[in-house]
Scaffold this active site. Structure first.
Site, PDB file in Angstrom:
ATOM      1  N   GLU A 104      34.251  77.367 -12.835  1.00 62.63           N
ATOM      2  CA  GLU A 104      34.832  78.393 -13.702  1.00 62.63           C
ATOM      3  C   GLU A 104      33.880  79.591 -13.763  1.00 62.63           C
ATOM      4  OE1 GLU A 104      37.159  78.543 -17.919  1.00 62.63           O
ATOM      5  OE2 GLU A 104      35.181  77.632 -17.953  1.00 62.63           O
ATOM      6  N   LYS A 109      31.813  78.285 -37.537  1.00 66.27           N
ATOM      7  CA  LYS A 109      30.617  78.740 -36.825  1.00 66.27           C
ATOM      8  C   LYS A 109      31.076  79.533 -35.606  1.00 66.27           C
ATOM      9  CE  LYS A 109      27.927  78.198 -33.789  1.00 66.27           C
ATOM     10  NZ  LYS A 109      27.452  79.171 -32.737  1.00 66.27           N
ATOM     11  N   CYS A 127      40.473  81.458 -20.991  1.00 62.67           N
ATOM     12  CA  CYS A 127      40.554  80.088 -20.476  1.00 62.67           C
ATOM     13  C   CYS A 127      41.796  79.874 -19.630  1.00 62.67           C
ATOM     14  CB  CYS A 127      40.516  79.087 -21.630  1.00 62.67           C
ATOM     15  SG  CYS A 127      41.804  79.340 -22.864  1.00 62.67           S
ATOM     16  N   GLU A 175      39.406  72.670 -26.696  1.00 59.87           N
ATOM     17  CA  GLU A 175      40.028  73.531 -25.687  1.00 59.87           C
ATOM     18  C   GLU A 175      38.886  74.052 -24.827  1.00 59.87           C
ATOM     19  OE1 GLU A 175      41.922  77.890 -25.188  1.00 59.87           O
ATOM     20  OE2 GLU A 175      42.385  76.872 -27.078  1.00 59.87           O
TER      21      GLU A 175
END
Length: 517
Positions: A398, A192, A301, A267
């Protein structure tokens, strides 16, 4: 903004006509299919937010079809020899390399990433498949563990159909990073992709089908997280979920998979520090700091989004960062000269832009950038915040854009405390020429991956993953097989051990009145 016209634009127009006009479908059981409901959604170009293509919108019924197909295919795929899986995965890598330019252009159109980086992303995708292709024959290998009177040996077996949910930043490469080891291990996959960047997932499915991957071994379902994603994480036939994305979404997936006791690999987010001591090679450190936050639009990331600089060099070093940031070429992602393209989606663009006001409110200085570029699309200027403290939102949250927060520190203890004082722990970067301090600091840093005197340079056999709110589990090398496979121990008796005997004597008489009473 730069507006150079390059040959990439001609290819982009042709690819739009050939691949995107008809829209994107699901790939289930070896067939391209529409959604069961007939529902679709539109995706748009980050350059100007104009319509790009229509995408099939999957729901629980589509996920069920894909999970059933993966379940049936697993019965045979798990029995395919490692040598045959190696052959197919190498063929996939060959086709990725043959279509690298096409992949790069489609990825740039879809995500806004600069074409200069997307070329290497396609190459990395091929490398991922080759790496795991060569490990497929030994994926099931275990250990010999002899004991007195026994021979113990272990082996690894594929866990079953797995769900792979990938993000919108560099989606092609990250999809290969998850799917290649799953296939090498003998698992089947339901993929997905992120709804903001669905194009290259379709291309990857085409490539794997052309390479001869049997129908049902890889299945693709487009859709939204709250519908297709949720159905995938809850489906009883899916034995594990590999997810790359935002931390809050990871916690939702863990809750959704709890009912079926799914194994999860996450992750997640990061607020990674790069720590620059005054004894470092400052020219090399500057290159690495600038590259790791402003390349890939800052949408990665492992970006070093906090730079911690020793007080004595703070002003000079941050001034050099600001100068470089102001000179970065922002513009059309298909222009080979562009270094930063548009952010992936208007919603993300607004999120990143909101931090400029927050920085001012909290007392930080915008030393470079801090504004929109142009009047159309999702372009943001490369930004540097100085005079920041670690308790500010710009140092804790973030942002996931071309935005760097610079914080001064006094000594090693101060730097380590600042580096660790966030909820994340994915990566860390350290610049110093003191060898003893390098080891000491790296061991004290709360992060899953640390580079000393380097930017992020990946070596595929090494473990990739984070601690704290940055993730669960590790990718890379055999670490991926630990997730996609179960370890089984088999104990063979040599016939020399003694087994305790029960029931060989005369049973004592029982007073029935006591028992029945």
């Amino acid at each position: 903004m730069t507006q150079t016209i390059s040959p990439n634009h001609d290819l982009a127009r042709r690819l739009r006509e050939e691949r995107l006009i008809g829209g994107l479908q699901h790939f289930v059981g070896g067939q391209w299919v529409a959604s069961s409901s007939g529902e679709t959604f539109d995706t748009h170009s980050p350059v100007d937010n104009a319509f790009l293509t229509q995408v099939a919108s999957g729901d629980a019924q589509d996920i069920d079809r894909a999970a059933q197909a993966a379940h049936e295919a697993f019965r045979t795929w798990r029995e395919v020899s490692g040598a045959e899986r190696r052959r197919i995965l190498h063929r996939i890598a060959d086709l990725i390399e043959a279509r690298a330019q096409e992949i790069a252009v489609l990825e740039s159109i879809d995500t806004g990433q600069a074409i200069r980086f997307m070329k290497s992303a396609a190459t990395r995708g091929a490398e991922n498949f080759r790496f795991y292709a060569d490990r497929a024959p030994g994926a099931g290998d275990g250990q010999s563990l002899p004991a007195p009177g026994f021979i113990n040996y272990t082996l690894r077996q594929p866990i079953g159909p797995v769900g792979v949910i990938t993000p919108w930043n560099t989606p092609f490469m990250l999809s290969t990073w998850k799917i290649a080891p799953a296939l090498a291990a003998g698992c089947t996959v339901v993929h997905k992709p992120a709804e903001w960047s669905p194009v290259s997932a379709t291309l990857l499915a085409e490539i794997m089908d052309e390479a001869g991957l049997p129908g049902g071994v890889h299945n693709l379902v487009h859709g939204f997280g709250e519908s297709a994603g949720k159905a995938l994480t809850e489906h009883p036939l899916i034995k594990a979920i590999a997810f790359v994305g935002e931390t809050t979404t990871g916690s939702h997936i863990m809750r959704q998979g709890a009912e079926t006791l799914k194994r999860v690999h996450f992750e997640l987010g990061g607020k990674n520090p790069v720590v620059v001591f005054d004894d470092a090679d400052l020219d090399r450190a500057l290159d690495a700091v600038v590259f790791m936050i402003y390349s890939l639009n800052g949408e990665r990331c492992t970006s070093s989004s906090r730079v911690l600089v020793q007080e004595g060099i703070y002003d000079e070093f941050t001034a050099r960062i600001a100068e470089r940031a102001r000179n970065i070429r922002v513009g059309d992602p298909l222009d080979p000269e562009t270094e930063v393209g548009p952010l992936v989606h208007p919603r993300h663009f607004e999120k990143v832009m909101s931090y400029f006001g927050k920085a001012r409110e909290e007392g930080a200085t915008i030393a470079a950038g801090g504004e929109r570029v142009g009047q159309a699309g999702n372009f943001v200027s490369p930004t540097l915040f100085t005079g920041a403290r670690n308790d500010m939102a710009i140092a804790q949250e973030e942002i996931f854009g071309p935005v760097l927060t610079a914080i001064p520190f006094t000594d090693e203890a101060d730097a380590l405390a600042l580096a660790n004082d966030v909820k994340y722990g994915l990566a860390g970067y350290l610049w110093t020429n003191d060898l003893t301090r390098a080891h000491r600091f790296a061991q004290g840093l709360e992060a899953g991956m640390i580079w000393v005197n380097s930017e992020n340079v990946r070596h595929l056999p090494t473990p990739f993953g984070g601690v704290k709110n940055s993730g669960i589990g590790r990718d890379g090398g055999d670490y991926s097989f630990e997730f996609y496979m179960e370890t089984k121990n088999i104990a063979i008796s040599l016939g020399t051990h003694k087994t305790a005997k029960l029931g060989v004597g005369q049973a004592p008489k029982v007073d029935k009145t006591v028992v029945e009473g």
